[in-house]
Scaffold this active site. Structure first.
Site, PDB file in Angstrom:
ATOM      1  N   SER A 105       0.825  -1.201   0.000  1.00 54.40           N
ATOM      2  CA  SER A 105       0.000   0.000   0.000  1.00 54.40           C
ATOM      3  C   SER A 105       0.868   1.265   0.000  1.00 54.40           C
ATOM      4  O   SER A 105       1.662   1.493  -0.903  1.00 54.40           O
ATOM      5  CB  SER A 105      -0.951  -0.040   1.202  1.00 54.40           C
ATOM      6  N   ASP A 114      -9.689  -4.719  -4.948  1.00 54.21           N
ATOM      7  CA  ASP A 114      -9.118  -3.883  -3.900  1.00 54.21           C
ATOM      8  C   ASP A 114     -10.072  -2.741  -3.583  1.00 54.21           C
ATOM      9  O   ASP A 114     -10.430  -1.953  -4.463  1.00 54.21           O
ATOM     10  CB  ASP A 114      -7.761  -3.342  -4.380  1.00 54.21           C
ATOM     11  N   HIS A 170      -7.110  -5.980  -0.855  1.00 55.66           N
ATOM     12  CA  HIS A 170      -5.957  -5.115  -0.631  1.00 55.66           C
ATOM     13  C   HIS A 170      -4.880  -5.776   0.222  1.00 55.66           C
ATOM     14  O   HIS A 170      -3.695  -5.665  -0.078  1.00 55.66           O
ATOM     15  CB  HIS A 170      -6.438  -3.829   0.057  1.00 55.66           C
TER      16      HIS A 170
END
Length: 440
Positions: free
Chosen positions: A269, A357, A390
């Site tokens: 991320s 995601d 994610h």
């Protein structure tokens, strides 16, 4: 198959940590029913073989897995039918109902979810990697539903504790407090020097070191690098300094036990954004892995002594409320000037991307790849996983579809469907190990 083949190669190499317990087995039985697991003490990315013996032939049986980490309890189960010989072999027989169904040798691990009495928006995180995750396997008579396995749980016919480690017992963990630099080092056994990897996580802040411990258990010298909300580092993400990150990477790359022909970096991320920017400033970085990584300057200006780097603004009006949490995937619409020019480095890149995601749209990665000049595209590889969210963790980790974000202080929808997401975790880990092995 990618993970299994990669691990086979790594386990036969001199740089990979060997576990004496890898070939151990354990069994416990009551009333003639016995459950055995090989190995019962292993790294979290290793397959185990689960077998139950001594059952009445052709009778229904439930195998339940449970664990407690801190105050949080997770569980899973699968329903099987014993053979004519009174056996259940998990890798050879199908689960007809449960938290997973079908032929799933590791289903009892990856399908775990919070027990009914727990909050359902929690993520399994191992805070102390020097101790194992203890998974208790229970054999229960008959086929059960999720609701009938708790309060009170049925009496088991047999139980067994299985130990799952992120850190091999021969890997050493050292706290880092070197000038301004903070974090944790994971050092494999032996004289070295070792291929070095830096591990960074996302906008939650603090120190996450479970993946670093596992990478070190596969022969890498690893630095888990936090960047805010840890010890005396800045309390908030807008105060993160690129100078601090550059100083930390250069310090690590210069350690005598780290090979000096190039290091790797992996970021999840927001950590992916920093990883991509860092390779433009630190030429020692030769291999970069972004796990649902941000490919553009996001959320806040990045402080830098040579001039702050401006960011794409977050579009709050595009936040979407769902029953499971906030979907922010439509809140970023970067234009060309905000994408990070990772191709200006000499590093090779591996992108691990989830198609479901809840934080980032795959289209941002597509557009980034369009911007990569033709002469540099050979250094960039994108692996796209359908129905994957994610939080792509190491293999067999329970899928976290939504959880509370302590920094943003609301429920995040991370996305993904459990079975597909779990496949992506297993496959991507093999690709990450193979990528670092080839590049470093």
């Amino acid at each position: 198959m990618v993970l299994q083949n990669t691990l086979r190669k790594l386990l036969s190499s001199v740089t990979t940590v060997q576990r004496i317990s890898c070939f151990s087995t354990s069994a416990f039985h009551m009333n003639g029913v016995k459950i055995s697991v090989i190995p019962h003490d292993a790294l979290v990315d290793e397959h185990v073989h689960i077998k139950v013996d001594g059952l009445p032939k052709n009778e229904p049986v439930t195998i339940k897995a449970s664990l407690q980490e801190g105050n949080n309890r997770f569980a899973s189960y699968g329903c099987y039918t014993a053979t004519e010989q009174g056996h259940v072999t998990v890798e050879e027989q199908t689960s007809v109902q449960g938290t997973y169904t079908g032929l799933e040798p590791m289903g009892l691990f990856w399908s775990m979810k919070p027990e009914p009495s727990m909050k359902q928006n929690i993520r399994l995180l191992k805070k102390d990697v020097t101790s194992p995750i203890v998974v208790t396997l229970s054999v229960i008579e008959g086929h059960h539903s999720w609701e009938t396995l708790f309060d009170p749980p049925p009496n088991p016919l047999a139980t067994l504790d299985v130990y799952r480690w992120y850190k091999d017992k021969n890997v050493r963990r050292e706290r880092v407090s070197e000038g301004n630099i903070r974090g944790a080092l994971f050092i494999p056994p032996g004289p070295g020097p070792f291929p070095g990897v830096i591990d960074m996580f996302g906008s939650g802040g603090g120190l996450f070191d479970h993946r670093a411990a596992l990478l070190a258990s596969r022969g890498y010298y690893v630095f888990a690098l936090p960047f805010f909300a840890y010890e005396d580092l800045p309390e908030t993400m807008p105060d993160v300094s690129l100078d601090y990150l550059i100083e930390s990477v250069e310090w690590f790359a210069g350690l005598p036990q780290v090979r000096h022909d190039g290091i790797g970096i992996i970021g999840l991320s927001k950590g992916g954004m920093y990883a991509m920017e860092l390779c433009r400033h630190v030429p020692q970085i030769k291999a970069v892995v972004l796990v649902n990584g941000v490919t553009f300057y996001s959320d806040a200006p990045l402080k830098y002594s040579k001039g702050d780097i401006q960011n794409l603004e977050f579009q709050f009006d595009q936040m979407k409320a769902t029953p499971e949490g906030i979907d922010i995937s439509n809140c970023y619409h970067p234009t060309d000037e905000f994408f990070i020019k990772g191709w200006e480095s000499e590093a090779a890149f591996l992108f691990i991307v989830g198609d479901d995601d809840g934080c980032l749209k795959y289209s941002t990665v597509e557009h980034f790849m369009e911007l990569v000049p033709t002469e540099h595209k050979h250094r960039f590889q994108v692996i796209r996983y359908p129905e994957t969210g994610h939080l792509i963790e190491p293999p067999y980790s329970p899928h976290c579809r939504h959880s509370y974000h302590k920094v943003f202080q609301f429920e995040f929808l991370w996305g993904g469907e459990t079975k597909a997401h779990s496949y992506a975790q297993e496959d991507s880990w093999g690709r990450i190990l193979e990528f670092f092995s080839n590049q470093l």
